[in-house]
Design a protein around this motif. Structure first.
Motif, short mmCIF file in Angstrom:
data_model
loop_
_atom_site.label_atom_id
_atom_site.label_comp_id
_atom_site.label_asym_id
_atom_site.label_seq_id
_atom_site.Cartn_x
_atom_site.Cartn_y
_atom_site.Cartn_z
N UNK A 72 34.93 71.82 70.44
CA UNK A 72 34.52 73.13 69.92
C UNK A 72 34.89 74.24 70.90
N UNK A 73 34.72 73.99 72.20
CA UNK A 73 35.04 74.98 73.22
C UNK A 73 36.53 75.30 73.22
N UNK A 74 37.35 74.28 73.07
CA UNK A 74 38.80 74.51 73.03
C UNK A 74 39.17 75.33 71.80
N UNK A 75 38.55 75.05 70.67
CA UNK A 75 38.78 75.85 69.47
C UNK A 75 38.35 77.29 69.68
N UNK A 76 37.21 77.48 70.35
CA UNK A 76 36.71 78.83 70.63
C UNK A 76 37.71 79.60 71.49
N UNK A 77 38.25 78.93 72.52
CA UNK A 77 39.22 79.58 73.39
C UNK A 77 40.49 79.97 72.64
N UNK A 78 40.85 79.14 71.64
CA UNK A 78 42.05 79.41 70.85
C UNK A 78 41.75 80.33 69.67
N UNK A 79 40.51 80.81 69.59
CA UNK A 79 40.09 81.71 68.52
C UNK A 79 40.26 81.06 67.15
N UNK A 80 39.87 79.79 67.07
CA UNK A 80 39.88 79.06 65.80
C UNK A 80 38.47 78.65 65.44
N UNK A 81 38.17 78.68 64.16
CA UNK A 81 36.88 78.20 63.66
C UNK A 81 37.17 77.22 62.53
N UNK A 82 36.62 76.02 62.65
CA UNK A 82 36.83 74.98 61.65
C UNK A 82 35.48 74.49 61.15
N UNK A 83 35.30 74.48 59.84
CA UNK A 83 34.07 73.96 59.25
C UNK A 83 34.23 72.46 59.05
N UNK A 84 33.39 71.68 59.74
CA UNK A 84 33.49 70.22 59.68
C UNK A 84 32.08 69.63 59.75
N UNK A 85 31.37 69.53 58.61
CA UNK A 85 29.99 69.06 58.59
C UNK A 85 29.78 67.70 59.25
N UNK A 86 30.81 66.84 59.24
CA UNK A 86 30.68 65.52 59.85
C UNK A 86 30.55 65.59 61.36
N UNK A 87 30.79 66.78 61.93
CA UNK A 87 30.68 66.95 63.38
C UNK A 87 29.41 67.70 63.77
N UNK A 88 28.46 67.79 62.85
CA UNK A 88 27.16 68.34 63.19
C UNK A 88 27.02 69.83 62.94
N UNK A 89 25.81 70.33 63.22
CA UNK A 89 25.46 71.72 62.98
C UNK A 89 26.41 72.69 63.66
N UNK A 90 26.86 72.35 64.86
CA UNK A 90 27.75 73.23 65.62
C UNK A 90 28.99 73.61 64.82
N UNK A 91 29.46 72.72 63.97
CA UNK A 91 30.68 72.96 63.21
C UNK A 91 30.41 73.45 61.79
#
Length: 243
Positions: free
Chosen positions: A216-235
């Motif tokens: 998630x942190x790497x995605x944040x740094x790359x300015x990407x947001x991905x919705x992935x319920x299988x990866x928990x509330x954070x996603x």
């Protein structure tokens, strides 16, 4: 395609990353370079040596050539044992060497907790008491309130990597507290990618685990947001606006 780079120590739960890549179900590639684990021990002196900034830079070129847009040091204890300032210096060195945005799993936990609005957190650590206590201190330095630190001491990353889902669940349950907004499980050697929904259902609250927050942190740094319920509330949560 967004390529994300990770420096991962040794070989423990690295198979969480291709699993997470699959669960993201998006145009995201997760590239791992394995750093030298050295002595597999949860002693503070060994962990500090493993996270030495100069040692981390050895795998950077490979990730840069792979087209990584951001890089994360995928080792919780190899960051927080240096303290808040030391971990910041570690990340600055990594970013300068890589020529791209960089972070570490330790900072990922703080950023992820803020993202879901968790101000009070419980720590479920597979570390000896002294190491687990340092993680609690790191979180406090990041502005979080720690309701408690529960440790189930494991001597090595290899030992932790062999844990079954039931052991991870028992650790999280033992650490949970009624006033905790979330439970944090800080060890990238733990296999947790496959059991996040089950953990959150068991505890009735968000659970943040090391490999999950690292990606998630790497995605944040790359300015990407991905919705992935299988990866928990954070996603699945919309970002929290901090005030």
């Amino acid at each position: 395609m967004t390529a994300l780079g990770f420096l991962y120590p040794g070989h423990s739960a690295e198979d969480d990353y291709p699993r997470i890549e699959q669960l993201l179900g998006s145009d995201v590639r997760l590239d791992l370079v394995h750093t030298d684990l050295g002595e597999d021990s949860h002693r503070v002196d060994v962990l500090r040596q493993m996270g030495d900034p100069e040692g981390l830079t050895k795998g950077v070129e490979q990730l840069r050539l792979a087209g990584a847009e951001a890089i994360v040091w995928a080792c919780t204890s190899g960051g927080f044992v240096h303290g808040w300032e030391g971990a910041q210096e570690q990340v600055r060195t990594l970013a300068t060497t890589a020529g791209m945005a960089a972070s570490s799993t330790s900072f990922a936990f703080v950023h992820a907790a803020r993202e879901i609005g968790a101000r009070r957190v419980a720590v479920a650590a597979a570390y000896p008491d002294d190491v687990a206590g340092l993680f609690g201190g790191f979180l406090r330095a990041g502005g979080l309130e720690v309701t408690g630190v529960h440790s189930a001491p494991a001597a090595t990353a290899a030992e932790v990597a062999a844990w079954e889902e039931a052991q991870v669940t028992a650790l999280a349950r033992a650490a949970d507290a009624p006033d905790a907004d979330a439970v944090l499980i800080p060890h990238t050697a733990l296999h947790t990618a496959a059991c996040l929904p089950a953990l959150e259902k068991e505890l009735g609250k968000p659970v943040l685990t090391a490999n999950q927050v690292t990606v998630w942190e790497a995605l944040r740094l790359a300015d990407r947001r991905v919705n992935a319920p299988s990866l928990g509330t954070l996603f699945t949560r919309e970002p929290i606006v901090q005030v």
